[in-house]
Design a protein around this motif. Structure first.
Motif, PDB file in Angstrom:
ATOM      1  N   ASP A   1       0.842  -1.205   0.000  1.00 44.17           N
ATOM      2  CA  ASP A   1       0.000   0.000   0.000  1.00 44.17           C
ATOM      3  C   ASP A   1       0.875   1.252   0.000  1.00 44.17           C
ATOM      4  O   ASP A   1       0.644   2.201  -0.765  1.00 44.17           O
ATOM      5  CB  ASP A   1      -0.910   0.017   1.234  1.00 44.17           C
ATOM      6  N   ALA A   2       1.903   1.257   0.864  1.00 41.86           N
ATOM      7  CA  ALA A   2       2.792   2.422   0.950  1.00 41.86           C
ATOM      8  C   ALA A   2       3.573   2.611  -0.338  1.00 41.86           C
ATOM      9  O   ALA A   2       3.771   3.744  -0.802  1.00 41.86           O
ATOM     10  CB  ALA A   2       3.741   2.267   2.133  1.00 41.86           C
ATOM     11  N   ALA A   3       4.024   1.505  -0.936  1.00 39.57           N
ATOM     12  CA  ALA A   3       4.770   1.610  -2.193  1.00 39.57           C
ATOM     13  C   ALA A   3       3.905   2.209  -3.290  1.00 39.57           C
ATOM     14  O   ALA A   3       4.363   3.060  -4.066  1.00 39.57           O
ATOM     15  CB  ALA A   3       5.274   0.232  -2.621  1.00 39.57           C
ATOM     16  N   GLY A   4       2.659   1.771  -3.357  1.00 40.97           N
ATOM     17  CA  GLY A   4       1.767   2.333  -4.363  1.00 40.97           C
ATOM     18  C   GLY A   4       1.511   3.812  -4.139  1.00 40.97           C
ATOM     19  O   GLY A   4       1.443   4.597  -5.097  1.00 40.97           O
ATOM     20  N   THR A   5       1.405   4.212  -2.881  1.00 38.43           N
ATOM     21  CA  THR A   5       1.119   5.610  -2.566  1.00 38.43           C
ATOM     22  C   THR A   5       2.317   6.509  -2.830  1.00 38.43           C
ATOM     23  O   THR A   5       2.179   7.611  -3.380  1.00 38.43           O
ATOM     24  CB  THR A   5       0.677   5.741  -1.097  1.00 38.43           C
ATOM     25  N   VAL A   6       3.515   6.064  -2.451  1.00 38.86           N
ATOM     26  CA  VAL A   6       4.706   6.888  -2.655  1.00 38.86           C
ATOM     27  C   VAL A   6       5.199   6.810  -4.100  1.00 38.86           C
ATOM     28  O   VAL A   6       5.982   7.649  -4.548  1.00 38.86           O
ATOM     29  CB  VAL A   6       5.819   6.475  -1.665  1.00 38.86           C
ATOM     30  N   GLY A   7       4.739   5.780  -4.832  1.00 40.67           N
ATOM     31  CA  GLY A   7       5.137   5.629  -6.229  1.00 40.67           C
ATOM     32  C   GLY A   7       6.424   4.852  -6.399  1.00 40.67           C
ATOM     33  O   GLY A   7       7.206   5.126  -7.309  1.00 40.67           O
ATOM     34  N   ALA A   8       6.644   3.849  -5.535  1.00 42.87           N
ATOM     35  CA  ALA A   8       7.855   3.030  -5.613  1.00 42.87           C
ATOM     36  C   ALA A   8       7.595   1.797  -6.471  1.00 42.87           C
ATOM     37  O   ALA A   8       6.663   1.049  -6.196  1.00 42.87           O
ATOM     38  CB  ALA A   8       8.302   2.602  -4.218  1.00 42.87           C
ATOM     39  N   PRO A   9       8.417   1.546  -7.485  1.00 46.07           N
ATOM     40  CA  PRO A   9       8.214   0.370  -8.327  1.00 46.07           C
ATOM     41  C   PRO A   9       8.731  -0.914  -7.706  1.00 46.07           C
ATOM     42  O   PRO A   9       8.456  -2.003  -8.214  1.00 46.07           O
ATOM     43  CB  PRO A   9       9.022   0.710  -9.588  1.00 46.07           C
TER      44      PRO A   9
END
Length: 261
Positions: A86-94
């Motif tokens: 969830d955090a990766a999707g929000t911060v934009g981390a691939p």
């Protein structure tokens, strides 16, 4: 064509700074990317979507890429990968960096190894459904504490969306470290770059130039590597970052120029 490896920064290097101050330091040092860390005292707080979104937006607005999200998921039976995804999707981390269990390879029996493999397969499948890759921290006291164990684990998980970070094992001489890199090279997506010697004493980056110049000469031919991330500087001193970043960029330029075009 020689792949372009970005010169970046792990935000945990300066966990004492705010996220905005980390971004400002990376821009001033002319870096390309940041791996944002999660967990206690780090910059992305799991569950705080507004703050994570702000960090991602500020990073990109400053001309930097979000290289990855550094997490502490350890494949435990009571852990779930969803908050990190969830955090990766929000911060934009691939990509999300995770850990291969909490037991070293010498102490892990077949049951423990099979459990970590199954948990990793499930985590990779969940991440892939969101368009996110996972990568393993290359670290002691996990199943990636030796190159051979890491390779066996990566082969057993058998997911193209799972890669590995690499960093020199503490105390390893240059030739031994390069031999370890050779073993896991096909899976390496990111390098953690620091100079510790003879064990965990933090040196300036150029003080292990013989090692790192050889690492980057090899890395330039590995198409999966996207980022070389500075991690740790002596005394956690932000004033050292511009010079350390220039050393890293110089090595990357030299290694790229030496590759056949």
């Amino acid at each position: 064509m020689t792949p372009y490896i970005r010169a970046g920064l792990c935000s945990v290097t300066f966990r004492q700074l705010s996220a905005d101050a980390v971004i400002e330091a990376a821009v001033a040092a002319e870096l390309d990317s940041i791996e944002w860390g999660t967990g206690d005292g780090e910059h992305v707080t799991l569950g705080d979507d507004a703050a994570a979104a702000h960090i991602g937006e500020r990073t990109r607005a400053a001309g930097l890429a979000v290289a990855s999200l550094g997490g502490y998921y350890r494949c435990g039976d009571n852990e779930t990968i969803e908050p990190l995804l969830d955090a990766a999707g929000t911060v934009g981390a691939p990509r999300v960096r995770v850990w291969a269990g909490a037991v070293g390879s010498a102490d892990a029996d077949e049951t423990e190894r099979a459990r970590v493999i199954a948990r990793l397969q499930d985590a990779v499948d969940q991440a892939s459904s969101r368009g996110i890759e996972l990568a393993l921290e290359y670290h002691g006291r996990t199943l990636t504490d030796t190159a051979d164990s890491a390779r066996t684990l990566l082969e057993s998980v058998d997911r193209p969306q799972l890669s590995s970070y690499w960093q020199p094992t503490q105390g390893a001489a240059d030739d031994a470290a390069l031999a370890e890199l050779d073993v896991v090279a096909p899976w390496v997506s990111t390098l953690h770059v620091f100079s510790w010697w003879p064990v965990a004493e933090r040196l300036r980056l150029h003080e292990r130039s013989n090692l790192w110049q050889r690492v980057f000469a090899h890395a330039a031919s590995l198409p999966r590597i996207t980022d070389a991330l500075l991690e740790f500087v002596p005394n956690d001193d932000p004033s050292l970052l511009p010079a350390e970043a220039e050393t890293l960029r110089t090595w990357l330029r030299e290694s790229a120029a030496a590759q056949p075009q």
